[in-house]
Every structure is written in C-alpha cells, then in structure tokens.
Design a protein around this motif. Sequence first.
Motif, PDB file in Angstrom:
ATOM      1  N   ARG A   1     -50.693 -58.524  -5.889  1.00  0.00           N
ATOM      2  CA  ARG A   1     -50.430 -58.967  -4.517  1.00  0.00           C
ATOM      3  C   ARG A   1     -50.681 -57.831  -3.525  1.00  0.00           C
ATOM      4  NH1 ARG A   1     -44.813 -61.893  -3.254  1.00  0.00           N
ATOM      5  NH2 ARG A   1     -45.874 -63.424  -4.605  1.00  0.00           N
ATOM      6  N   ALA A   2     -50.203 -56.624  -3.855  1.00  0.00           N
ATOM      7  CA  ALA A   2     -50.406 -55.489  -2.954  1.00  0.00           C
ATOM      8  C   ALA A   2     -51.882 -55.123  -2.853  1.00  0.00           C
ATOM      9  CB  ALA A   2     -49.600 -54.287  -3.453  1.00  0.00           C
ATOM     10  N   ILE A   3     -52.576 -55.191  -3.958  1.00  0.00           N
ATOM     11  CA  ILE A   3     -54.009 -54.888  -3.970  1.00  0.00           C
ATOM     12  C   ILE A   3     -54.773 -55.874  -3.092  1.00  0.00           C
ATOM     13  CG2 ILE A   3     -56.083 -54.791  -5.406  1.00  0.00           C
ATOM     14  CD1 ILE A   3     -54.150 -53.993  -7.754  1.00  0.00           C
ATOM     15  N   CYS A   4     -54.474 -57.149  -3.245  1.00  0.00           N
ATOM     16  CA  CYS A   4     -55.158 -58.187  -2.467  1.00  0.00           C
ATOM     17  C   CYS A   4     -54.821 -58.079  -0.984  1.00  0.00           C
ATOM     18  CB  CYS A   4     -54.788 -59.572  -2.998  1.00  0.00           C
ATOM     19  SG  CYS A   4     -55.432 -59.915  -4.650  1.00  0.00           S
ATOM     20  N   ARG A   5     -53.581 -57.738  -0.701  1.00  0.00           N
ATOM     21  CA  ARG A   5     -53.184 -57.572   0.700  1.00  0.00           C
ATOM     22  C   ARG A   5     -53.943 -56.417   1.338  1.00  0.00           C
ATOM     23  NH1 ARG A   5     -48.108 -57.657  -0.060  1.00  0.00           N
ATOM     24  NH2 ARG A   5     -47.787 -55.412  -0.272  1.00  0.00           N
ATOM     25  N   GLU A   6     -54.077 -55.315   0.627  1.00  0.00           N
ATOM     26  CA  GLU A   6     -54.807 -54.161   1.152  1.00  0.00           C
ATOM     27  C   GLU A   6     -56.296 -54.480   1.325  1.00  0.00           C
ATOM     28  OE1 GLU A   6     -55.366 -50.527   2.737  1.00  0.00           O
ATOM     29  OE2 GLU A   6     -53.393 -51.223   2.057  1.00  0.00           O
ATOM     30  N   ALA A   7     -56.847 -55.259   0.394  1.00  0.00           N
ATOM     31  CA  ALA A   7     -58.265 -55.609   0.461  1.00  0.00           C
ATOM     32  C   ALA A   7     -58.541 -56.740   1.442  1.00  0.00           C
ATOM     33  CB  ALA A   7     -58.770 -56.008  -0.921  1.00  0.00           C
ATOM     34  N   GLY A   8     -57.494 -57.494   1.785  1.00  0.00           N
ATOM     35  CA  GLY A   8     -57.668 -58.634   2.669  1.00  0.00           C
ATOM     36  C   GLY A   8     -58.366 -59.795   1.985  1.00  0.00           C
ATOM     37  N   LEU A   9     -58.108 -59.950   0.688  1.00  0.00           N
ATOM     38  CA  LEU A   9     -58.761 -60.997  -0.097  1.00  0.00           C
ATOM     39  C   LEU A   9     -57.731 -61.764  -0.918  1.00  0.00           C
ATOM     40  CD1 LEU A   9     -61.791 -58.897  -1.376  1.00  0.00           C
ATOM     41  CD2 LEU A   9     -61.940 -60.820   0.227  1.00  0.00           C
ATOM     42  N   ALA A  10     -58.070 -62.999  -1.266  1.00  0.00           N
ATOM     43  CA  ALA A  10     -57.178 -63.842  -2.056  1.00  0.00           C
ATOM     44  C   ALA A  10     -57.166 -63.385  -3.519  1.00  0.00           C
ATOM     45  CB  ALA A  10     -57.622 -65.301  -1.982  1.00  0.00           C
ATOM     46  N   ALA A  11     -56.082 -63.726  -4.216  1.00  0.00           N
ATOM     47  CA  ALA A  11     -55.918 -63.301  -5.613  1.00  0.00           C
ATOM     48  C   ALA A  11     -57.016 -63.825  -6.516  1.00  0.00           C
ATOM     49  CB  ALA A  11     -54.550 -63.752  -6.127  1.00  0.00           C
ATOM     50  N   ARG A  12     -57.547 -64.995  -6.194  1.00  0.00           N
ATOM     51  CA  ARG A  12     -58.591 -65.559  -7.060  1.00  0.00           C
ATOM     52  C   ARG A  12     -59.822 -64.653  -7.094  1.00  0.00           C
ATOM     53  NH1 ARG A  12     -59.056 -68.697  -2.401  1.00  0.00           N
ATOM     54  NH2 ARG A  12     -61.156 -68.878  -1.523  1.00  0.00           N
ATOM     55  N   TYR A  13     -60.044 -63.920  -6.014  1.00  0.00           N
ATOM     56  CA  TYR A  13     -61.182 -63.012  -5.991  1.00  0.00           C
ATOM     57  C   TYR A  13     -60.914 -61.752  -6.811  1.00  0.00           C
ATOM     58  CZ  TYR A  13     -63.007 -65.942  -2.239  1.00  0.00           C
ATOM     59  OH  TYR A  13     -63.487 -67.004  -1.516  1.00  0.00           O
ATOM     60  N   PHE A  14     -59.643 -61.381  -6.937  1.00  0.00           N
ATOM     61  CA  PHE A  14     -59.313 -60.243  -7.790  1.00  0.00           C
ATOM     62  C   PHE A  14     -59.723 -60.550  -9.232  1.00  0.00           C
ATOM     63  CE2 PHE A  14     -56.561 -58.103 -10.808  1.00  0.00           C
ATOM     64  CZ  PHE A  14     -56.600 -56.779 -10.380  1.00  0.00           C
ATOM     65  N   TYR A  15     -59.348 -61.723  -9.702  1.00  0.00           N
ATOM     66  CA  TYR A  15     -59.638 -62.078 -11.092  1.00  0.00           C
ATOM     67  C   TYR A  15     -61.098 -62.463 -11.298  1.00  0.00           C
ATOM     68  CZ  TYR A  15     -54.643 -61.831 -11.780  1.00  0.00           C
ATOM     69  OH  TYR A  15     -53.350 -61.378 -11.858  1.00  0.00           O
TER      70      TYR A  15
END
Length: 211
Positions: free
Chosen positions: A43-57
């Motif tokens: 969640r913190a990573i996605c917030r910093e990147a400004g992207l949704a979690a689905r893009y992380f995975y």
Amino acid sequence: MAQVRPYGGVEAAERLADRRRRFIDAGLELLGGEAVPADLTVRAICREAGLAARYFYEGFTDKDQFVGAVFDAVIAELAATTQAAVAAAQCAEQNRAGMANIVHAVASDARIGRLLFSAQLSNSVVAAKRAESGVLLAMLYGREIGMALRVDQGERASRKGMATAHFAVGGVGQTISAWLAGDVDLTPDELVDQLAAILDTITRPRLHGGD
C-alpha cells in the motif's frame, strides 16, 4: 496472439515500462529516504508511486522481489556510469575516476548512498543484495588488480588478487557508509582523494614485489 491497442497514444509496452520506472523511483524514495518505514507495505509503495495495487503485481511477485529490483536498478546505473568514467580515464587516473563517479553520485542523491551503503537501512533483502554486489565487484576488481600488477594468473596469484579485491571493495563501502553517517568529516572531493590514494597504493606494483 491478439494485438494490444495503444491507450491514449501510448503503446502497452511503454505504459508497462513507465509504471515500472515509477515503482522503482518510489522504492528508492522509500528505502533511501531519511525516514525509512518500519514496515514497507505494498500500500505504501503504491501510494508513493501513485499507482493502483494491481499494477504492482503486474511487475513484481511480492515486496522482496520489488526491493531486489530497486537495488538492482540503482546499482546497475551506478556501475554503468562508473565503468564509463573509468574507461574514459588514463590508466593512472582510473581509480580516481571510479571513486569520483561513485562519491559524486552519492553526494548528489543521498537516497542512492543510503540504499547502497548506509548501515541504518536494515532491510534483509538489501543486506543480501549488498553482499551479492560486493562479491561481483570484488571479482571484477580482482581481475583489474591482476592486470595492473602483471601477475601470473595461477591459483596462488588468483587467491591473493581476490583477497586484495575484497579488502578494497569492503573498505570503500565501509568508508562511504561512515561518511554518510557523519563519522568521516571530509568534503566529497577530499573523500575522492583519500579513496583514490588508498586504491592506488593497493594496485601499485612496487608494493607487491614477490610471493
């Protein structure tokens, strides 16, 4: 295979690369920032990147792989620029050129220094990556020492070269870590001078007369 259509004029591969870059930048900010999060979350990573979690995975299987990817990206860039700086320098100035590139990169972006060298960052993946990169650098530097000293590439010479290389790489890393922590009170240029002088001493043939 069905062709993926461009979205907003941007091809799918470009969008994927852009998202990965944003995640890597976010990871450098989180891991190399002044306040390292106690628990690095998706969640913190996605917030910093400004992207949704689905893009992380889309690009990473889990947090550990993500941290490893951030470290690899940062050290690959630093290694490439350092190698280019060394290659462009005269033989007698190569140690200085390499140290200048590393020190000035760390000085210009403190996040890089914290990620690669700071003892305050205790992430286990980062620790493993530092050890891994240290072995690689020692192997490369060991080969350069052998060439500089014009030693035979026999087993004993190889062992001595590797021992010297590990000493050099470990010493440089420890010194930069101490400098970042404020325990070494030198300007960037003074630190470059000191590190280059030490490495020049290690690779000076007359100091390695015989077995």
